[in-house]
Design a protein around this motif. Sequence first.
Motif, PDB file in Angstrom:
ATOM      1  N   ASN A   8       0.848  -1.198   0.000  1.00 30.03           N
ATOM      2  CA  ASN A   8       0.000   0.000   0.000  1.00 30.03           C
ATOM      3  C   ASN A   8       0.880   1.244   0.000  1.00 30.03           C
ATOM      4  OD1 ASN A   8      -2.774  -1.294   0.619  1.00 30.03           O
ATOM      5  ND2 ASN A   8      -1.412  -2.174   2.163  1.00 30.03           N
ATOM      6  N   PRO A   9       1.398   1.636  -1.167  1.00 28.59           N
ATOM      7  CA  PRO A   9       2.339   2.767  -1.229  1.00 28.59           C
ATOM      8  C   PRO A   9       1.777   4.076  -0.674  1.00 28.59           C
ATOM      9  CG  PRO A   9       2.112   1.705  -3.387  1.00 28.59           C
ATOM     10  CD  PRO A   9       1.170   1.034  -2.456  1.00 28.59           C
ATOM     11  N   GLU A  10       0.464   4.279  -0.770  1.00 33.24           N
ATOM     12  CA  GLU A  10      -0.107   5.520  -0.245  1.00 33.24           C
ATOM     13  C   GLU A  10      -0.014   5.563   1.277  1.00 33.24           C
ATOM     14  OE1 GLU A  10      -3.233   2.447  -0.244  1.00 33.24           O
ATOM     15  OE2 GLU A  10      -1.869   3.115  -1.803  1.00 33.24           O
ATOM     16  N   LEU A  11      -0.143   4.404   1.923  1.00 35.29           N
ATOM     17  CA  LEU A  11       0.024   4.354   3.377  1.00 35.29           C
ATOM     18  C   LEU A  11       1.484   4.600   3.759  1.00 35.29           C
ATOM     19  CD1 LEU A  11      -2.177   1.240   4.282  1.00 35.29           C
ATOM     20  CD2 LEU A  11      -2.843   3.647   4.205  1.00 35.29           C
ATOM     21  N   MET A  12       2.395   4.036   2.970  1.00 33.91           N
ATOM     22  CA  MET A  12       3.830   4.248   3.198  1.00 33.91           C
ATOM     23  C   MET A  12       4.151   5.734   3.117  1.00 33.91           C
ATOM     24  SD  MET A  12       7.122   2.796   3.226  1.00 33.91           S
ATOM     25  CE  MET A  12       7.299   1.381   2.183  1.00 33.91           C
ATOM     26  N   LYS A  13       3.581   6.410   2.142  1.00 31.31           N
ATOM     27  CA  LYS A  13       3.818   7.843   1.976  1.00 31.31           C
ATOM     28  C   LYS A  13       3.302   8.618   3.192  1.00 31.31           C
ATOM     29  CE  LYS A  13       5.452  10.617  -1.126  1.00 31.31           C
ATOM     30  NZ  LYS A  13       6.906  10.692  -1.210  1.00 31.31           N
ATOM     31  N   ASN A  14       2.130   8.216   3.701  1.00 32.17           N
ATOM     32  CA  ASN A  14       1.567   8.871   4.891  1.00 32.17           C
ATOM     33  C   ASN A  14       2.495   8.724   6.093  1.00 32.17           C
ATOM     34  OD1 ASN A  14      -0.675   9.584   3.407  1.00 32.17           O
ATOM     35  ND2 ASN A  14      -1.940   7.924   4.191  1.00 32.17           N
ATOM     36  N   VAL A  15       3.025   7.526   6.302  1.00 34.90           N
ATOM     37  CA  VAL A  15       3.947   7.291   7.421  1.00 34.90           C
ATOM     38  C   VAL A  15       5.223   8.111   7.237  1.00 34.90           C
ATOM     39  CG1 VAL A  15       5.392   5.567   8.579  1.00 34.90           C
ATOM     40  CG2 VAL A  15       3.055   4.994   7.949  1.00 34.90           C
ATOM     41  N   GLN A  16       5.775   8.083   6.034  1.00 35.00           N
ATOM     42  CA  GLN A  16       7.001   8.844   5.767  1.00 35.00           C
ATOM     43  C   GLN A  16       6.790  10.335   6.009  1.00 35.00           C
ATOM     44  OE1 GLN A  16       7.715   7.619   1.717  1.00 35.00           O
ATOM     45  NE2 GLN A  16       9.210   6.070   2.338  1.00 35.00           N
ATOM     46  N   ASN A  17       5.676  10.863   5.532  1.00 35.23           N
ATOM     47  CA  ASN A  17       5.396  12.290   5.718  1.00 35.23           C
ATOM     48  C   ASN A  17       5.263  12.644   7.193  1.00 35.23           C
ATOM     49  OD1 ASN A  17       5.477  12.778   2.975  1.00 35.23           O
ATOM     50  ND2 ASN A  17       3.258  12.574   2.715  1.00 35.23           N
ATOM     51  N   GLU A  18       4.599  11.771   7.957  1.00 30.99           N
ATOM     52  CA  GLU A  18       4.439  12.042   9.385  1.00 30.99           C
ATOM     53  C   GLU A  18       5.795  12.032  10.095  1.00 30.99           C
ATOM     54  OE1 GLU A  18       1.396  10.652  12.713  1.00 30.99           O
ATOM     55  OE2 GLU A  18       2.827   9.057  12.215  1.00 30.99           O
ATOM     56  N   VAL A  19       6.587  11.005   9.840  1.00 25.02           N
ATOM     57  CA  VAL A  19       7.893  10.881  10.502  1.00 25.02           C
ATOM     58  C   VAL A  19       8.795  12.046  10.108  1.00 25.02           C
ATOM     59  CG1 VAL A  19       9.987   9.478  10.673  1.00 25.02           C
ATOM     60  CG2 VAL A  19       7.739   8.386  10.781  1.00 25.02           C
ATOM     61  N   ARG A  20       8.856  12.349   8.830  1.00 22.65           N
ATOM     62  CA  ARG A  20       9.704  13.465   8.375  1.00 22.65           C
ATOM     63  C   ARG A  20       9.211  14.804   8.905  1.00 22.65           C
ATOM     64  NH1 ARG A  20      10.169  10.927   2.407  1.00 22.65           N
ATOM     65  NH2 ARG A  20      11.893   9.509   2.871  1.00 22.65           N
ATOM     66  N   GLY A  21       7.899  14.946   9.009  1.00 19.72           N
ATOM     67  CA  GLY A  21       7.350  16.191   9.523  1.00 19.72           C
ATOM     68  C   GLY A  21       7.623  16.405  11.000  1.00 19.72           C
ATOM     69  N   ILE A  22       7.719  15.320  11.756  1.00 19.21           N
ATOM     70  CA  ILE A  22       7.929  15.440  13.198  1.00 19.21           C
ATOM     71  C   ILE A  22       9.411  15.474  13.559  1.00 19.21           C
ATOM     72  CG2 ILE A  22       7.619  14.250  15.412  1.00 19.21           C
ATOM     73  CD1 ILE A  22       4.855  13.399  14.376  1.00 19.21           C
ATOM     74  N   ILE A  23      10.190  14.599  12.966  1.00 18.35           N
ATOM     75  CA  ILE A  23      11.607  14.551  13.361  1.00 18.35           C
ATOM     76  C   ILE A  23      12.552  15.060  12.291  1.00 18.35           C
ATOM     77  CG2 ILE A  23      11.267  12.644  14.963  1.00 18.35           C
ATOM     78  CD1 ILE A  23      12.663  10.858  12.877  1.00 18.35           C
ATOM     79  N   GLY A  24      12.044  15.347  11.103  1.00 19.31           N
ATOM     80  CA  GLY A  24      12.918  15.809  10.039  1.00 19.31           C
ATOM     81  C   GLY A  24      13.814  14.684   9.576  1.00 19.31           C
TER      82      GLY A  24
END
Length: 116
Positions: A8-24
């Motif tokens: 589910n690449p769209e879910l992967m993108k959501n997780v990546q965006n959240e992690v990058r947004g919080i911890i950079g």
Amino acid sequence: MVVELLRNPELMKNVQNEVRGIIGHTKDKAKDNLDKMHYLNAVIKETLRFHPPLALLVRQESIQDAKIQGYDFATGTQVFINVWAIGRDLGLWDNPKKFHPERFLTYSIDFKGHDF
């Protein structure tokens, strides 16, 4: 978890965006910010529901006679709990055969063992 995110690449993108947004892009702060990563926590919970580490929980034994949903259990009866079947029960989950982490974003139940 990784397999489901790859499916589910769209879910992967959501997780990546959240992690990058919080911890950079710094890795040293990740563990300090885990409580802020709600979507990642939802993915982990959905992974454990969808792919439980043990299909059957460790055997339990009744310590007294009991009647549950019309079934009689004598003292000493050994019971095995099928976690895999609970995770796919249509009576408990909406569309249980689909990997859908968003379901855990709206649950008010504490899945850490404090809500019985």
